[in-house]
Motif scaffolding. Structure first.
Motif, PDB file in Angstrom:
ATOM      1  N   ILE A   1       3.376 -12.651  -1.618  1.00  0.00           N
ATOM      2  CA  ILE A   1       3.454 -13.714  -0.622  1.00  0.00           C
ATOM      3  C   ILE A   1       2.949 -13.126   0.754  1.00  0.00           C
ATOM      4  O   ILE A   1       3.136 -12.153   1.327  1.00  0.00           O
ATOM      5  CB  ILE A   1       5.050 -13.880  -0.279  1.00  0.00           C
ATOM      6  CG1 ILE A   1       5.568 -14.505  -1.830  1.00  0.00           C
ATOM      7  CG2 ILE A   1       4.979 -14.871   0.734  1.00  0.00           C
ATOM      8  CD1 ILE A   1       7.084 -14.744  -1.646  1.00  0.00           C
ATOM      9  N   VAL A   2       1.923 -13.851   1.448  1.00  0.00           N
ATOM     10  CA  VAL A   2       1.175 -13.889   2.515  1.00  0.00           C
ATOM     11  C   VAL A   2       1.517 -14.987   3.218  1.00  0.00           C
ATOM     12  O   VAL A   2       1.008 -16.104   2.833  1.00  0.00           O
ATOM     13  CB  VAL A   2      -0.294 -13.339   2.430  1.00  0.00           C
ATOM     14  CG1 VAL A   2      -0.839 -13.265   3.999  1.00  0.00           C
ATOM     15  CG2 VAL A   2      -0.565 -11.839   1.797  1.00  0.00           C
ATOM     16  N   GLU A   3       2.158 -15.072   4.321  1.00  0.00           N
ATOM     17  CA  GLU A   3       2.546 -16.102   5.332  1.00  0.00           C
ATOM     18  C   GLU A   3       1.900 -16.039   6.851  1.00  0.00           C
ATOM     19  O   GLU A   3       2.281 -14.715   6.986  1.00  0.00           O
ATOM     20  CB  GLU A   3       3.961 -16.579   5.180  1.00  0.00           C
ATOM     21  CG  GLU A   3       4.491 -16.793   3.891  1.00  0.00           C
ATOM     22  CD  GLU A   3       5.841 -17.532   3.905  1.00  0.00           C
ATOM     23  OE1 GLU A   3       6.575 -17.208   5.014  1.00  0.00           O
ATOM     24  OE2 GLU A   3       6.506 -17.853   2.882  1.00  0.00           O
TER      25      GLU A   3
ATOM     26  N   MET B   1      -4.395  -6.437  -6.454  1.00  0.00           N
ATOM     27  CA  MET B   1      -3.043  -6.584  -6.777  1.00  0.00           C
ATOM     28  C   MET B   1      -3.111  -8.222  -6.828  1.00  0.00           C
ATOM     29  O   MET B   1      -2.468  -8.841  -7.943  1.00  0.00           O
ATOM     30  CB  MET B   1      -1.774  -6.021  -6.012  1.00  0.00           C
ATOM     31  CG  MET B   1      -1.965  -4.510  -5.866  1.00  0.00           C
ATOM     32  SD  MET B   1      -1.634  -3.809  -7.802  1.00  0.00           S
ATOM     33  CE  MET B   1      -2.946  -3.217  -8.193  1.00  0.00           C
ATOM     34  N   ASP B   2      -3.377  -8.957  -5.825  1.00  0.00           N
ATOM     35  CA  ASP B   2      -3.138 -10.340  -5.778  1.00  0.00           C
ATOM     36  C   ASP B   2      -4.311 -10.957  -4.940  1.00  0.00           C
ATOM     37  O   ASP B   2      -4.769 -10.256  -3.940  1.00  0.00           O
ATOM     38  CB  ASP B   2      -1.870 -10.692  -5.632  1.00  0.00           C
ATOM     39  CG  ASP B   2      -1.404 -11.999  -6.028  1.00  0.00           C
ATOM     40  OD1 ASP B   2      -2.316 -12.839  -6.549  1.00  0.00           O
ATOM     41  OD2 ASP B   2      -0.365 -12.504  -5.961  1.00  0.00           O
TER      42      ASP B   2
ATOM     43  N   ASN C   1       5.983  -8.032  -1.298  1.00  0.00           N
ATOM     44  CA  ASN C   1       5.502  -7.423  -2.547  1.00  0.00           C
ATOM     45  C   ASN C   1       6.279  -7.969  -3.763  1.00  0.00           C
ATOM     46  O   ASN C   1       7.331  -7.693  -3.978  1.00  0.00           O
ATOM     47  CB  ASN C   1       5.491  -5.901  -2.352  1.00  0.00           C
ATOM     48  CG  ASN C   1       5.084  -5.069  -3.711  1.00  0.00           C
ATOM     49  OD1 ASN C   1       4.797  -6.002  -4.478  1.00  0.00           O
ATOM     50  ND2 ASN C   1       4.864  -4.100  -3.727  1.00  0.00           N
ATOM     51  N   GLU C   2       5.690  -9.073  -4.300  1.00  0.00           N
ATOM     52  CA  GLU C   2       6.428  -9.629  -5.453  1.00  0.00           C
ATOM     53  C   GLU C   2       5.474  -9.718  -6.792  1.00  0.00           C
ATOM     54  O   GLU C   2       5.930 -10.305  -7.627  1.00  0.00           O
ATOM     55  CB  GLU C   2       6.755 -11.345  -5.053  1.00  0.00           C
ATOM     56  CG  GLU C   2       7.455 -11.355  -3.646  1.00  0.00           C
ATOM     57  CD  GLU C   2       8.943 -10.914  -3.890  1.00  0.00           C
ATOM     58  OE1 GLU C   2       9.448 -10.941  -5.265  1.00  0.00           O
ATOM     59  OE2 GLU C   2       9.647 -11.055  -2.987  1.00  0.00           O
ATOM     60  N   HIS C   3       4.648  -9.018  -6.729  1.00  0.00           N
ATOM     61  CA  HIS C   3       3.425  -9.105  -7.806  1.00  0.00           C
ATOM     62  C   HIS C   3       4.241  -8.453  -9.140  1.00  0.00           C
ATOM     63  O   HIS C   3       4.870  -7.440  -9.000  1.00  0.00           O
ATOM     64  CB  HIS C   3       2.091  -8.843  -7.480  1.00  0.00           C
ATOM     65  CG  HIS C   3       2.094  -7.123  -7.554  1.00  0.00           C
ATOM     66  ND1 HIS C   3       2.219  -6.754  -6.112  1.00  0.00           N
ATOM     67  CD2 HIS C   3       1.680  -6.214  -8.186  1.00  0.00           C
ATOM     68  CE1 HIS C   3       1.854  -5.497  -6.050  1.00  0.00           C
ATOM     69  NE2 HIS C   3       1.699  -5.159  -7.551  1.00  0.00           N
ATOM     70  N   ALA C   4       3.641  -8.775 -10.279  1.00  0.00           N
ATOM     71  CA  ALA C   4       4.179  -8.025 -11.516  1.00  0.00           C
ATOM     72  C   ALA C   4       2.903  -8.148 -12.251  1.00  0.00           C
ATOM     73  O   ALA C   4       1.979  -9.036 -12.305  1.00  0.00           O
ATOM     74  CB  ALA C   4       5.236  -8.928 -12.263  1.00  0.00           C
ATOM     75  N   PRO C   5       2.685  -6.929 -13.205  1.00  0.00           N
ATOM     76  CA  PRO C   5       3.619  -5.896 -13.231  1.00  0.00           C
ATOM     77  C   PRO C   5       3.697  -5.060 -11.665  1.00  0.00           C
ATOM     78  O   PRO C   5       2.827  -5.183 -10.921  1.00  0.00           O
ATOM     79  CB  PRO C   5       2.966  -4.793 -14.188  1.00  0.00           C
ATOM     80  CG  PRO C   5       1.639  -5.270 -14.236  1.00  0.00           C
ATOM     81  CD  PRO C   5       1.402  -6.706 -13.940  1.00  0.00           C
TER      82      PRO C   5
END
Length: 852
Positions: free
Chosen positions: A24-26, A128-129, A43-47
């Protein structure tokens, strides 16, 4: 013997990377009046993995980051449109968030208030994202200059382009004059194909940028200046809104910068205006037009010109809202007083009375104009009773020796008689022009467009039988034999008395060069060169030379046209020679095909073109062409098997890709599932280092990249394909330069790591057991024995001191008995290792020591 799949167990412990969840980037407005934002990172990404960097990229032209960003991580303004936070050692663990980032946006004049920003999160250089945000800032009062961009239609518009008239408005505060204006393409795929005119001289021009520079303080505060006319080829040849980055300044000081948008629509077919007329009595017409031309634009001028020798214009009357801007015996030009005639609008009521030539019919050219440039023309034929016959046999010509300068004059002997106060000369030979002119006595030059000149006396007249000379003309000949044909006329107050045709012969020794050119071809970076034999002093041409002026560029191949042969061909140029007699004067030759390659640093390829005869250079010219970097030949990767270590290999890299550049990175990735490599066996070439993950090795040059044409070995690694039964497997190999992927190839690897397992003769053991290896310590081979009292599925494995699995030592289904396994540790470094025997009923671990 059945073998267990170690890679399957490994993937259970370390799942494959999948984007099941997103970071999440707000960004929220911290101060809308200054366009500043507070940023939150979660930091919410998976894996799962930590984060150590977040990157922001402005996607909207004219929107850029300011250098005063700050936050809990170090900030780095990579460019005006790229901002980073983070560095190694700053980590955000999984599930946590980080606040306190502050960044500000600067919108250049003309940039929209709604804009887009892309973000990416990274860890140890791995993406990562990523996602894109839509943002908005309140409109702010501008204290800077501004520009207006309007389309216009030149007489000849380059194919596939749109042409625009740009106006610069001096509005900046504090006040000051301007004398410098630069326009640059935001998208490098858009190019400036021509500059059709400007009120200031062009100081510098390239394919994507043009600078106009006037001397002194040219544009005062509060004033506007138009007429900066450029033609643009939009990206990919498609209609688009083309963003333009502009700067205004005074000398070398930049005062303002901003963005404007040129709406380029190249889909319409060209079309001309509709011109209509109605013939009246006394050789008069009423004429008008409807603005229908495409590309669309305004009309602020209207011109009528008599084309037939002997004809002329007696009077011209403009309709309301128009003026007679200029008038001669053959031409009249009308100018709009205020608002020009827009597209689809009509103007009429232009009334003209003509003097017909000796024949009844004569041709008249009627043209619409904008800013003195012709938009469309049409030719009509009129019919009028001819005037009474006149006699004009009184022209005086006195040539200045060894020049193309002439003293013209006349004797007023025409019939019927009248006085004279105008003398007209109109060149009829194609290519001829008036280089210079001067009038006699009280006469002055009323108009001179380079082919038509009018001398006028407003204080006196030439009476019948009187003589007047001293009209000095310096002429430049056309493309013919030097003979210049011209029409001359005398008139009184605009009414033509008589006209006649005369000629002079001009052949001065003027040096001139050949016309050399390069045009785009059909293939990638392919161009067609050619020339026309126009040089003076004249001679034939028997050779054509092309030289690349940048050593980093390359001539890949060349083709000669019919009748020519390639005499010399190298990476730096080519020489073409004619097969027979030399090419004659005035003859053109095309079809010299050049297949070029740009350098890795620039799309520009500078060339020098020359013609020669008998090995003596005649003419040379320098041009530049432009090509995108595109690989046409790939690098070579040789895989060398280590005969002393099973399934161990060395990669040897040959830098042979074209276009040439250095190689500073080599990536090797396993493509076949369940195959692994041993990180402890990875070795680096001299001057290189590596990073790894579960399936990929990335080698990077520490200092210098591998130069073009050189070979480098020493990239080593050992694989384990036990889990696929020692079958062949595939890897992907990439070469890179400064982050740009150059070449990708897929290689098939063959190796067999099968270990030697032996069943010993003797009594069946009564219990499970794992014996100490012998010898111990050892180098590099040792044996391990184990006992099975009953048949069992066995896992026999080798680990390092960190608990990492290094090798399967012979897992499978065994009958009851005692077994001996031979272990070859040639691929391992010295140290303590652990081997373990595991069944459904028994597990035992022992250590062994490898000494080298």
């Amino acid at each position: 013997m059945k073998r267990y799949l170690f890679a399957t167990l490994f993937l259970v412990m370390f799942p494959t990377l999948m984007f099941a969840q997103r970071d999440i980037v707000e960004l929220s407005n911290a101060d809308p009046t200054t366009c500043c934002f507070e940023m939150l990172l979660a930091n919410e990404h998976a894996p799962e993995s930590s984060l150590d960097r977040v990157r922001l990229v402005s996607l909207t032209p004219g929107v850029q980051f300011t250098p005063d960003a700050n936050g809990p991580w170090p900030e780095h303004l990579v460019s005006e449109t790229v901002l980073e936070f983070g560095e190694e050692g700053n980590e955000l663990p999984t599930g946590e968030l980080l606040e306190g980032f502050l960044l500000c946006i600067e919108r250049l004049p003309g940039a929209p208030s709604n804009f887009r920003v892309a973000w990416t999160t990274e860890f140890e250089g791995n993406l990562m994202d990523t996602d894109t945000l839509e943002l908005q800032c309140e409109s702010m009062e501008s204290y800077c200059d501004s520009v207006s961009v309007l389309p216009f239609a030149p007489p000849i518009k380059p194919e596939g382009s749109c042409c625009f008239d740009i106006t610069l408005h001096n509005l900046h505060d504090p006040e000051g004059a301007l004398n410098r204006f630069t326009v640059r393409m935001f998208d490098p795929r858009a190019t400036i194909v021509s500059v059709s005119g400007s009120p200031w001289p062009v100081a510098d021009q390239s394919a994507t940028e043009v600078t106009f520079k006037a001397s002194g303080d040219s544009l005062a505060t509060g004033m506007s200046l138009g007429g900066f006319r450029i033609c643009i080829s939009p990206p990919d040849g498609q209609s688009a809104s083309v963003p333009l980055f502009w700067t205004s300044g005074n000398d070398d000081i930049v005062v303002c910068e901003g963005v404007a948008f040129a709406e380029c629509d190249i889909t319409e077919n060209p079309r001309c205006d509709s011109i209509f007329h109605q013939e009246q009595q006394d050789c008069s017409i009423s004429v008008g037009f409807t603005n229908l031309h495409i590309p669309r634009g305004n009309i602020d001028g209207f011109r009528v010109r008599v084309l037939t020798t002997g004809g002329g214009i007696d009077t011209a009357t403009a309709p309301q809202g128009w003026d007679v801007a200029s008038q001669s015996a053959l031409t009249v030009r009308f100018a709009k007083q205020d608002t020009p005639i827009g597209s689809g609008e009509t103007a009429d009521g232009f009334t003209l009375r003509f003097k017909a030539p000796t024949g009844r019919f004569f041709d008249v050219a009627i043209c619409t104009m904008l800013d003195d440039a012709v938009i469309c023309c049409d030719t009509i034929q009129l019919e009028c009773d001819p005037p009474p016959p006149t006699f004009c046999y009184s022209l005086l010509i006195d040539a200045v020796p060894n020049t193309c300068t002439y003293d013209l004059g006349f004797v007023n002997t025409h019939q019927p008689t009248s006085a004279v106060n105008d003398f007209h000369v109109r060149l009829q030979t194609d290519g001829a022009s008036i280089a210079d002119a001067s009038p006699p006595g009280n006469w002055f030059i009323a108009s001179n467009d380079g082919r038509n000149i009018i001398f006028r006396d407003t204080t006196g007249i030439v009476l019948p039988d009187e003589e007047q000379s001293g009209f000095m003309l310096s002429l430049a000949p056309g493309d013919g034999d030097g003979r210049i044909i011209f029409e001359w006329c005398t008139s009184l107050d605009g009414t033509v008395n008589c006209c006649d045709i005369a000629s002079v012969f001009c052949d001065p020794p003027v040096d001139r060069c050949d016309s050399l050119y390069v045009l785009p071809g059909e293939g990638y970076c392919q161009y067609e060169a050619g020339f026309a034999n126009l040089h003076v002093p004249v001679s034939g041409v028997d050779a054509f030379h092309v030289t690349l002026d940048d050593a980093e560029t390359m001539l890949l191949d060349a083709e000669a046209p019919d009748g020519w042969t390639i005499d010399e061909l190298s990476e730096g140029g080519a020489t073409f020679v004619i097969d027979g007699a030399a090419l004659s004067t005035g003859v053109a030759q095309e079809g010299f095909i050049l297949k070029l390659l740009p350098s890795a640093q620039s799309k520009r390829i500078p060339l020098t073109l020359c013609t020669s005869l008998d090995d003596s250079t005649l003419c040379c010219d320098t041009v530049s062409v432009f090509c995108e970097f595109e690989i046409v030949q790939c690098d070579v990767i040789d895989v060398i098997t280590d005969i002393d270590q099973a399934c161990c290999f060395e990669f040897e890299l040959q830098n042979v890709h074209l276009p040439r550049s250095g190689i500073d990175a080599l990536n090797v990735e396993i493509l076949t599932p369940d195959v692994i490599f041993y990180t402890s066996t990875v070795e680096d070439a001299a001057g290189w280092e590596h990073l790894t993950n579960s399936r990929r090795i990335g080698w990077r040059a520490l200092d210098a990249a591998l130069p073009s044409g050189e070979t480098l070995g020493g990239f080593k690694v050992c694989y384990d394909n036990d889990a696929i039964g020692n079958a062949d497997f595939q890897i992907s190999v990439q070469t890179l330069s400064s982050g740009r992927i150059l070449c990708i190839d897929t290689l098939t690897i063959k190796c067999d790591r099968t270990l030697s397992v032996e069943r010993l003769e003797g009594m069946l053991p009564s219990r499970y057991g794992l014996h100490q290896n012998y010898p111990n310590p050892f180098n590099p081979s040792t044996t391990i024995e184990f006992d099975l009292p009953v048949p069992a599925d066995v896992i026999l494995s080798l680990y390092d001191t960190e608990g990492r699995l290094l090798m399967d030592l012979g897992s499978g289904n065994y009958l009851a008995g005692t077994y001996r396994v031979s272990l070859d540790a040639s691929s391992l470094p010295s140290g303590v290792y652990f081997y373990q025997l595991r069944t459904s009923e028994f597990i035992q671990t022992r250590s062994l020591l490898l000494l080298r």
